[in-house]
Design a protein around this motif. Structure first.
Motif, PDB file in Angstrom:
ATOM      1  N   ASN A 463       0.834  -1.199   0.000  1.00  0.00           N
ATOM      2  CA  ASN A 463       0.000   0.000   0.000  1.00  0.00           C
ATOM      3  C   ASN A 463       0.872   1.254   0.000  1.00  0.00           C
ATOM      4  O   ASN A 463       1.924   1.282   0.648  1.00  0.00           O
ATOM      5  CB  ASN A 463      -0.916   0.028   1.221  1.00  0.00           C
ATOM      6  CG  ASN A 463      -2.013  -1.019   1.147  1.00  0.00           C
ATOM      7  OD1 ASN A 463      -2.368  -1.469   0.057  1.00  0.00           O
ATOM      8  ND2 ASN A 463      -2.551  -1.396   2.288  1.00  0.00           N
ATOM      9  N   THR A 466      -1.826   5.729   3.689  1.00  0.00           N
ATOM     10  CA  THR A 466      -2.911   5.139   4.471  1.00  0.00           C
ATOM     11  C   THR A 466      -4.172   5.042   3.622  1.00  0.00           C
ATOM     12  O   THR A 466      -4.619   6.053   3.079  1.00  0.00           O
ATOM     13  CB  THR A 466      -3.193   5.995   5.712  1.00  0.00           C
ATOM     14  OG1 THR A 466      -1.989   6.121   6.472  1.00  0.00           O
ATOM     15  CG2 THR A 466      -4.277   5.364   6.571  1.00  0.00           C
ATOM     16  N   PRO A 467      -4.746   3.844   3.467  1.00  0.00           N
ATOM     17  CA  PRO A 467      -5.965   3.712   2.649  1.00  0.00           C
ATOM     18  C   PRO A 467      -7.063   4.643   3.151  1.00  0.00           C
ATOM     19  O   PRO A 467      -7.306   4.778   4.350  1.00  0.00           O
ATOM     20  CB  PRO A 467      -6.344   2.235   2.829  1.00  0.00           C
ATOM     21  CG  PRO A 467      -5.059   1.552   3.174  1.00  0.00           C
ATOM     22  CD  PRO A 467      -4.281   2.550   3.980  1.00  0.00           C
ATOM     23  N   GLY A 468      -7.741   5.305   2.227  1.00  0.00           N
ATOM     24  CA  GLY A 468      -8.835   6.204   2.568  1.00  0.00           C
ATOM     25  C   GLY A 468      -8.408   7.613   2.916  1.00  0.00           C
ATOM     26  O   GLY A 468      -9.262   8.481   3.127  1.00  0.00           O
ATOM     27  N   TYR A 474       1.079  11.484  -2.166  1.00  0.00           N
ATOM     28  CA  TYR A 474       1.080  10.063  -2.491  1.00  0.00           C
ATOM     29  C   TYR A 474       1.225   9.858  -4.003  1.00  0.00           C
ATOM     30  O   TYR A 474       1.820   8.866  -4.448  1.00  0.00           O
ATOM     31  CB  TYR A 474      -0.211   9.391  -2.029  1.00  0.00           C
ATOM     32  CG  TYR A 474      -0.393   9.301  -0.527  1.00  0.00           C
ATOM     33  CD1 TYR A 474       0.618   9.686   0.349  1.00  0.00           C
ATOM     34  CD2 TYR A 474      -1.585   8.826   0.022  1.00  0.00           C
ATOM     35  CE1 TYR A 474       0.439   9.602   1.718  1.00  0.00           C
ATOM     36  CE2 TYR A 474      -1.772   8.732   1.378  1.00  0.00           C
ATOM     37  CZ  TYR A 474      -0.763   9.127   2.230  1.00  0.00           C
ATOM     38  OH  TYR A 474      -0.944   9.041   3.586  1.00  0.00           O
ATOM     39  N   SER A 488      -2.952   3.357  -5.281  1.00  0.00           N
ATOM     40  CA  SER A 488      -2.963   3.172  -3.827  1.00  0.00           C
ATOM     41  C   SER A 488      -2.295   1.879  -3.406  1.00  0.00           C
ATOM     42  O   SER A 488      -1.933   1.702  -2.239  1.00  0.00           O
ATOM     43  CB  SER A 488      -4.400   3.197  -3.310  1.00  0.00           C
ATOM     44  OG  SER A 488      -5.164   2.150  -3.908  1.00  0.00           O
ATOM     45  N   SER A 489      -2.116   0.944  -4.344  1.00  0.00           N
ATOM     46  CA  SER A 489      -1.483  -0.330  -4.039  1.00  0.00           C
ATOM     47  C   SER A 489      -0.759  -0.824  -5.285  1.00  0.00           C
ATOM     48  O   SER A 489      -1.255  -0.661  -6.407  1.00  0.00           O
ATOM     49  CB  SER A 489      -2.520  -1.362  -3.590  1.00  0.00           C
ATOM     50  OG  SER A 489      -1.901  -2.601  -3.272  1.00  0.00           O
ATOM     51  N   SER A 525      -1.860  -7.635   7.501  1.00  0.00           N
ATOM     52  CA  SER A 525      -1.928  -6.372   6.752  1.00  0.00           C
ATOM     53  C   SER A 525      -0.764  -6.286   5.777  1.00  0.00           C
ATOM     54  O   SER A 525       0.353  -6.698   6.088  1.00  0.00           O
ATOM     55  CB  SER A 525      -1.886  -5.190   7.718  1.00  0.00           C
ATOM     56  OG  SER A 525      -2.955  -5.245   8.632  1.00  0.00           O
ATOM     57  N   THR A 528       3.046  -1.281   4.110  1.00  0.00           N
ATOM     58  CA  THR A 528       2.569   0.050   3.761  1.00  0.00           C
ATOM     59  C   THR A 528       3.724   1.035   3.705  1.00  0.00           C
ATOM     60  O   THR A 528       4.548   1.086   4.630  1.00  0.00           O
ATOM     61  CB  THR A 528       1.521   0.552   4.770  1.00  0.00           C
ATOM     62  OG1 THR A 528       0.391  -0.321   4.755  1.00  0.00           O
ATOM     63  CG2 THR A 528       1.056   1.956   4.427  1.00  0.00           C
TER      64      THR A 528
END
Length: 638
Positions: A463, A466-468, A474, A488-489, A525, A528
């Motif tokens: 990732n 941070t997602p969301g 980024y 995002s990934s 997880s 990230t």
């Protein structure tokens, strides 16, 4: 200066020097009144003169002396003589597990002996924990196999409670709360200086058991810093990756060596019982008379001499370690006679392994070998499906990973199947490899695909941010120099990550941990990347240029457009030239928006009838996401 043989100290008569270390010397000494020998530890004068150390030393002795049990050999006395602290305890002669492993069991001990040892030490530790004490230094060198001189069975002894402490003591008996224990066997929380309980000793006991079973220390052949990092971040190693006959015990070690103490067994004896059950060995074997040592083995140490004159006998490494303790030695359980390890590892015959099992294991081997030689195409072909975007799993990116952390020490073994799985359709293997200095292991699934076996995943997700969370920086992240373009990934091969910026106006750094083999399982997880964006010199220059361009547009010797406002002299026909003086201006960069806020004053050379310079009071922003950053005034003007 060491004491001489026959010299008196605090009433004790020195028989011989057993050894010396950083804290002082240890002697075999004759008791002043009773007909017995004891181990006398004499601390260096500089330590003895330290008041804080005196308090810790006295406290440790009291802790150890209060540890009573039918199989505990207690501390006898302590004191100070001629400015030096001293402590006495039972003298125990024997061989520690470290010595036995290096001399007789280089590829691991027989399983029944290991279970007997682990069960004995676990009982000892649980007893200490019930008394509110932690050992904090469980390791092979502190477990002794001793044989009394009356011909009775050998005993297993846990030694060195010299750094024991109450469980609720947060002040620490050492200079810091970090463990004094050997790092190869220290728990993550001990290395981090976090609060400890009995599960820290359990972790160390499991690390010791791993070494006894396999002959390989956890995270071996690494510098201390890398070992600490591996304890904190790397998946727990499992013995089945070294000895295939031990794979049934892998789940037990995965639990006892969990990073989070809450995920471990409740007691050390629970770990020992689970290990015995998985290896199908009684956790409490009956006492067995010792067998004769094999030819060429030095045998058990003789009783200590009763004379004080003559040359000192050859020192024994165990005697040094035993006598060096500042506390009790625990005698706990009987040990089986020493037996040679069968050539097949003592487990089930590998000749009965199914063809499917061997084919899956070979596929896992090919995958790791392809990664190690930089063959991205071959590594991708070992996966059931390719990632949607292969920019970060190309030959170039894999070579970049290998340049940062070469892949070595590859090993692949079969792993237990999940209940209900069809072995002709799915197999499990334990992948093990070293990425740079980090040892990584993971149990992964391979599924039959026609005549081939494929990993569920040949790549791992990473990732970005941070997602969301919306963050403009980024979009400027590049991995291995390949822009993420707002993704995002991304999918990568296991190994190191290299993070940089695709925007020339900002620098991006990230504490990006390596992607390890367990990321292939999809459990837990994903790794990230948390990018940190900072304005660089090019970005600062671009912001200044944007302000200059705006002022040159506004003030050309004629009345400026309405959005331009006025300068310090209110001369609407002023013309400015050249770059501004920004020495009194401020630039604030916001990585969330990639915008630079400009404030303060900027001075320009002016062509005017009234003044040679004019001042612009800046109050606007520069957007660095644009190909040509532009200056925007409040209210939407240029």
């Amino acid at each position: 200066m060491p004491l001489r043989d026959g010299e008196q100290f605090a009433g004790y008569t020195m028989v011989r020097l057993l050894g010396s270390g950083g804290m002082g010397e240890v002697y075999l000494a004759r008791h002043p009144r009773f007909p017995r020998f004891e181990a006398l530890k004499v601390l260096h004068p500089d330590l003895s003169a330290d008041r804080d150390f005196q308090q810790r030393f006295n406290r440790e002795a009291e802790l150890a002396a209060g540890l009573w049990h039918p199989h505990i050999v207690g501390v006898h006395d302590r004191g100070e003589f001629d400015g030096q602290l001293w402590i006495t305890m039972d003298y125990v002669d024997g061989a520690d597990l470290g010595e036995l492993m290096s001399s007789r069991y280089r590829t691991g001990m027989p399983r029944d002996q290991v279970v007997a040892i682990v069960s004995a030490v676990a009982d000892a530790l649980d007893h200490a924990h019930r008394q509110g004490l932690l050992h904090r230094d469980v390791k092979p060198a502190n477990v002794i196999v001793s044989q009394p001189n009356d011909g009775s069975s050998p005993r297993i002894l846990l030694s060195d409670f010299g750094i024991a402490r109450p469980i609720d003591d947060t002040t620490g008996l050492t200079a810091t709360n970090m463990a004094m224990g050997t790092v190869n066997y220290s728990s993550p929380e001990q290395l981090m200086g976090a609060p400890l309980d009995g599960r820290a000793d359990q972790y160390s006991l499991a690390a010791t058991a791993y070494y006894l079973l396999t002959g390989v220390k956890m995270f071996a052949n690494l510098p201390a810093v890398a070992v600490i990092s591996a304890h904190l971040t790397a998946p727990p190693p499992v013995p089945g990756a070294i000895r295939r006959d031990l794979d049934a015990a892998d789940p037990v070690f995965a639990r006892a060596l969990a990073k989070d103490p809450r995920q471990r067994f409740g007691r050390c004896s629970d770990f020992a019982a689970a290990l015995a059950a998985q290896l199908r060995i009684s956790a409490h074997p009956q006492s067995i008379p010792p067998t004769a040592p094999p030819a060429g083995y030095p045998g058990w140490p003789a009783p200590p001499p009763t004379h004080t004159q003559g040359p000192a006998p050859k020192r024994r490494g165990r005697a040094l370690r035993v006598a060096a303790v500042a506390a009790a030695v625990i005698a706990v359980a009987a040990v089986a006679g020493y037996l040679a390890i069968p050539s097949d590892g003592g487990g089930h015959s590998t000749q009965n392994a199914a063809e499917a099992q061997d084919a899956a294991r070979l596929a896992g081997q090919h995958y790791l070998e392809a990664l190690s030689r930089g063959d991205a195409a071959a590594a991708l072909s070992m996966g059931a499906k390719a990632p949607a975007d292969t920019q970060w799993v190309s030959a170039d990116t894999l070579r970049a990973q290998l340049a940062s952390s070469p892949i070595t020490d590859i090993a692949v073994t079969s792993a237990p199947a999940a209940p209900g799985d069809d072995p002709n359709s799915v197999q499990y293997v334990m992948l093990s490899a070293r990425f740079g200095q980090t040892l990584s292991q993971a149990r992964v699934a391979l599924r039959r695909n026609g005549n081939d076996w494929k990993l569920d995943n040949a790549t791992a997700p990473v990732n970005i941010g941070t997602p969301g969370v919306t963050n403009a920086s980024y979009k400027a992240v590049a991995v291995f120099g390949v822009p993420a373009n707002g993704a995002s990934s991304i999918a990568v091969f296991p190994g190191a990550l290299a993070v940089s910026s695709s925007n020339r106006f900002i620098d991006i750094t990230a504490q990006a941990p390596p992607v390890l083999l367990n990321a292939l399982t999809g459990n837990g997880s994903p790794t990230t990347i948390q990018p940190v964006a900072t304005l660089n010199d090019k970005g600062l220059a671009a912001a200044k240029t944007a302000v200059d361009n705006d002022e040159h547009y506004c003030y050309q010797g004629v009345a400026p457009p309405p959005e331009c406002g006025s300068l310090s002299n209110n001369d609407s026909t002023v013309s400015i030239t050249g770059a501004g003086d920004f020495s009194k201006a401020q630039f604030a960069f916001d990585p969330n928006t990639m915008v630079v806020t400009v404030s303060g004053s900027v001075v320009y050379i002016a062509h005017s009838q009234t003044t040679a310079t004019v001042t612009y009071n800046a109050a606007g922003t520069v957007d660095l996401t644009k190909d040509r950053p532009t200056y925007a005034r409040p209210g939407g003007g240029r």
